[in-house]
Structures are given as C-alpha cells and as structure tokens.
Write an enzyme that holds these catalytic residues in place. Sequence first.
Site, PDB file in Angstrom:
ATOM      1  N   CYS A 112      40.111  24.896  43.663  1.00 31.57           N
ATOM      2  CA  CYS A 112      39.798  24.430  42.176  1.00 31.57           C
ATOM      3  C   CYS A 112      39.795  25.285  41.296  1.00 31.57           C
ATOM      4  O   CYS A 112      39.503  25.038  39.900  1.00 31.57           O
ATOM      5  CB  CYS A 112      38.302  23.607  42.352  1.00 31.57           C
ATOM      6  N   HIS A 245      34.968  22.911  35.178  1.00 30.26           N
ATOM      7  CA  HIS A 245      35.573  22.025  36.423  1.00 30.26           C
ATOM      8  C   HIS A 245      34.837  20.896  36.656  1.00 30.26           C
ATOM      9  O   HIS A 245      33.665  20.878  36.765  1.00 30.26           O
ATOM     10  CB  HIS A 245      35.560  23.144  37.604  1.00 30.26           C
ATOM     11  N   ASN A 275      37.682  14.744  40.960  1.00 32.36           N
ATOM     12  CA  ASN A 275      37.908  16.043  41.170  1.00 32.36           C
ATOM     13  C   ASN A 275      39.341  16.199  41.364  1.00 32.36           C
ATOM     14  O   ASN A 275      39.652  15.889  42.574  1.00 32.36           O
ATOM     15  CB  ASN A 275      37.052  16.767  42.235  1.00 32.36           C
TER      16      ASN A 275
HETATM   17  N1  ACO Z   1      28.421   7.122  50.260  1.00 37.05           N
HETATM   18  C1  ACO Z   1      27.186   6.925  50.593  1.00 37.05           C
HETATM   19  N2  ACO Z   1      26.814   7.933  51.205  1.00 37.05           N
HETATM   20  C2  ACO Z   1      27.173   9.078  51.455  1.00 37.05           C
HETATM   21  C3  ACO Z   1      28.557   9.400  51.179  1.00 37.05           C
HETATM   22  C4  ACO Z   1      29.309   8.309  50.277  1.00 37.05           C
HETATM   23  N3  ACO Z   1      30.388   8.513  49.850  1.00 37.05           N
HETATM   24  N4  ACO Z   1      28.708  10.531  51.321  1.00 37.05           N
HETATM   25  C5  ACO Z   1      28.053  11.133  52.004  1.00 37.05           C
HETATM   26  N5  ACO Z   1      26.873  10.114  52.081  1.00 37.05           N
HETATM   27  C6  ACO Z   1      25.489  10.294  52.892  1.00 37.05           C
HETATM   28  C7  ACO Z   1      25.308  11.545  53.818  1.00 37.05           C
HETATM   29  O1  ACO Z   1      26.076  11.083  55.143  1.00 37.05           O
HETATM   30  C8  ACO Z   1      23.846  11.755  53.655  1.00 37.05           C
HETATM   31  O2  ACO Z   1      23.301  10.935  54.596  1.00 37.05           O
HETATM   32  P1  ACO Z   1      22.037  11.288  55.364  1.00 37.05           P
HETATM   33  O3  ACO Z   1      20.979  11.827  54.399  1.00 37.05           O
HETATM   34  O4  ACO Z   1      21.752  10.003  56.111  1.00 37.05           O
HETATM   35  O5  ACO Z   1      22.452  12.255  56.389  1.00 37.05           O
HETATM   36  C9  ACO Z   1      23.468  11.274  52.225  1.00 37.05           C
HETATM   37  O6  ACO Z   1      24.524  10.628  51.811  1.00 37.05           O
HETATM   38  C10 ACO Z   1      23.237  12.682  51.477  1.00 37.05           C
HETATM   39  O7  ACO Z   1      24.585  13.401  51.614  1.00 37.05           O
HETATM   40  P2  ACO Z   1      24.592  15.163  50.833  1.00 37.05           P
HETATM   41  O8  ACO Z   1      26.025  15.509  51.356  1.00 37.05           O
HETATM   42  O9  ACO Z   1      23.414  15.781  51.288  1.00 37.05           O
HETATM   43  O10 ACO Z   1      24.407  14.398  49.512  1.00 37.05           O
HETATM   44  P3  ACO Z   1      24.690  15.306  47.951  1.00 37.05           P
HETATM   45  O11 ACO Z   1      23.801  14.861  47.125  1.00 37.05           O
HETATM   46  O12 ACO Z   1      24.794  16.961  48.441  1.00 37.05           O
HETATM   47  O13 ACO Z   1      26.193  15.000  47.364  1.00 37.05           O
HETATM   48  C11 ACO Z   1      28.506  15.955  47.010  1.00 37.05           C
HETATM   49  C12 ACO Z   1      27.501  15.094  47.885  1.00 37.05           C
HETATM   50  C13 ACO Z   1      28.619  14.732  45.923  1.00 37.05           C
HETATM   51  C14 ACO Z   1      29.654  16.233  47.926  1.00 37.05           C
HETATM   52  C15 ACO Z   1      27.572  17.135  46.594  1.00 37.05           C
HETATM   53  O14 ACO Z   1      27.242  18.015  47.553  1.00 37.05           O
HETATM   54  C16 ACO Z   1      28.802  18.222  45.764  1.00 37.05           C
HETATM   55  O15 ACO Z   1      28.975  17.907  44.698  1.00 37.05           O
HETATM   56  N6  ACO Z   1      28.872  19.102  46.528  1.00 37.05           N
HETATM   57  C17 ACO Z   1      29.602  20.371  45.704  1.00 37.05           C
HETATM   58  C18 ACO Z   1      31.302  20.087  45.470  1.00 37.05           C
HETATM   59  C19 ACO Z   1      31.804  21.040  44.897  1.00 37.05           C
HETATM   60  O16 ACO Z   1      31.680  21.687  43.906  1.00 37.05           O
HETATM   61  N7  ACO Z   1      32.962  21.444  45.465  1.00 37.05           N
HETATM   62  C20 ACO Z   1      33.663  22.848  45.055  1.00 37.05           C
HETATM   63  C21 ACO Z   1      35.052  22.256  44.419  1.00 37.05           C
HETATM   64  S1  ACO Z   1      35.867  21.322  45.523  1.00 37.05           S
HETATM   65  C22 ACO Z   1      37.532  22.281  45.935  1.00 37.05           C
HETATM   66  O17 ACO Z   1      37.668  23.496  45.664  1.00 37.05           O
HETATM   67  C23 ACO Z   1      38.800  21.626  46.437  1.00 37.05           C
END
Ligand code: ACO
Length: 318
Positions: A112, A245, A275
Amino acid sequence: MYSRVLGTGSYLPANVRTNADLERMVDTSDEWITKRTGIKERRVAGPGDTVAFMATEASRRALESAGTDASEIDLILVGTSTSAYAFPSTATLVQHALGCRNVPAMDISAACSGFVYVMDIANQYIRSGACRKVLVVGADIITAACDQTDRTTIVLFGDGAGAAVMGASEEQGLILSHLHSDGSYSQLLTLPYVSTQDPAQENRFLYMKGNEVFKVAVNTLSRLVTDTFELAGMDKGELDWLVPHQANLRIIKATADRLGLGMDRVIVTLDRQGNTSAASVALALDEGVRSGRIQRGQLILLEAFGGGFTWGSVLMRY
Ligand code: ACO
C-alpha cells in the site's frame, strides 16, 4: 531545483461491489463493514481491466492534466504488487501503450506504500538532474488476490489505478519525503507469488492479521506524520490537506487527530473505493485535485502504510 506534481489522473473499473453484494458472498453485514472500516462500496476489475490497462488509462489522464506529451517522459515508475507478470513489468507495458521513448521503466513493490515510494524515487531522479519529467503510477487488483470466501479480507479491498506526472520546477513542490520498512512484521500481511519452486504451494491468497496490523499502523502513522513536520522544520498547523492511505476510516481519523486536523481537511475515498493498495493515495490525490479542494500552492501531506511493513510520507506544495 524542485520536483513538483504537474498533473494527476485516475482509472476505476466500472463494476461496483457494495456491502450488500458482500453480504451475499460471505458471513458479514453492512453494519460490521461500515462500523469497523468506513467502506460502503468498492470497484472490482472486470475483463480487460488488467493492472497494465488501468495504469495506462490513469497515466493518459495524468499526462493530459499536466499538459505533457508521452514523448517528454524520462522515467516510468509503477507501484504495484499485483502485476500480471514478473516480467515484462507493468511499467514497460505502460511505456509501450503510451508510446513513450525507450526510457527506463520499472515496477516497485511496496504494497500500500507503493505510490509514496515511487514519488520519493522520482523526486531523487528529478532533483539530481537525471530526469526532467517522471510518470509515477500506483495500480493494483487486490480483490482477485483475496480468497473470495474469506470475510476478513474480501470486504476491505477494491481495484484501481492513480497516476501523476512529476516534473522539475523552480517553484517549491516536494519539500520532504521519507520512506521506511520493517521486515520483522512480514508475516502479519502477506501475498505470495504463485511459486515456480514449490509446486505443492498451498497458500496463494492475501493474508492479513488485521487487528495486529491495525495497532502498528495507527502508532506508526501517528509517529510518521509528527516526524515529517519536525524534520521539515514546519508547523503542522500550516497543513491544508491530508491525503492518507485509505485502509480504514478509524486509522485515518487517528492520524488526522494527531495532526489536530478536522476531517473536512482530509481527502477520503475509501467509502466508495475501499483499500486499493498502491493506487489508494494516488486516487485520493487526483480526487482532491479534480474536485477543486486541493489548490495550487497549498501544503499537502501524503502518507501510507502497508505490507512488508513499509511506510512513508510526502510533504509537498501542490
Ligand atoms: N464481517 C463480520 N465479522 C467479521 C468480519 C467481517 N467481514 N471480519 C472479521 N470479523 C469478526 C472477526 O472474526 C472477529 O470475531 P470474534 O471477535 O468473534 O473473533 C471480530 O469480527 C473482530 O475482528 P478484528 O479483526 O479484531 O476486527 P478489527 O476491529 O480489528 O477490524 C480490520 C478488522 C478492519 C481488518 C482492521 O483490523 C484493520 O483495518 N486493520 C488494518 C488494515 C491495514 O491498515 N492494512 C495495511 C494496508 S493493506 C496492504 O498493505 C495490502
């Protein structure tokens, strides 16, 4: 002599994938996606929307807005992690499609952070006097790299390409750009190549340990934007626009808070684009410019964080 952005361009595939579409694909909900990410819809590459095609179309628009002919380009840099081939690079396909001279053309893999990486490199080539005009592109098709049944990744990503023409200028453009990496986090966010060396390879999809990446991204970007102003010897109160980003609205808000910036001074595209990896900052810059919000002479901060981990920022006058 400075380097400056002379013009910008975008390409987005026509196919729209909404949160309602995703509810039919995986066990998720519009409410979860909106609350956790801020994304409502994203574009998905259709037949013909290759990375090279999208990069070429975005570049055509950037050349047009810069009033630059393809023959004037001295170097082509494409930030991408999803080029169709290891070789030929996407950059060489763009060189041919645009009818550029036989100038150097290369792909840069920084996930990214791809677009801020290529801007920094272009800046070095221009300031050294080696090039006068450089075409910089961010282009990715990440949706196809995700397991279509994995709700933890498929909801996050969209496809697209953004481009800019950077040129030598006596007026101040780029003030400071700095790039970083830390491979100790490599296993939190991975996209394997289809291996020619391991026919039994099992993992072919993008993998992300989202919540761990989230924590590092928030901390790293907060530090990055503060460091940028310190290194530039400038006050963050002078900033006109943050062009971040577009991974997660919560990350963007945390970064804006650190800068003391209201969200009305932040270019946000992720609600409509998701993204788009290396394309994301370039698409946001182009949207800011074309919507008339970003004006010539204003102070703009671009920043990105991604797989590797890689991260970086560009502080510039548009
Ligand atoms: N729909 C419903 N529930 C979901 C989904 C979904 N699509 N995805 C995950 N869940 C559930 C999980 O299973 C988890 O359930 P549990 O509590 O029963 O175990 C719960 O939701 C919470 O999951 P988390 O992963 O802890 O959720 P979080 O609040 O962290 O959000 C997210 C996830 C959106 C991916 C976030 O962590 C994020 O934005 N991370 C950073 C992304 C980023 O910046 N990446 C770098 C760039 S990408 C690149 O370089 C290609």
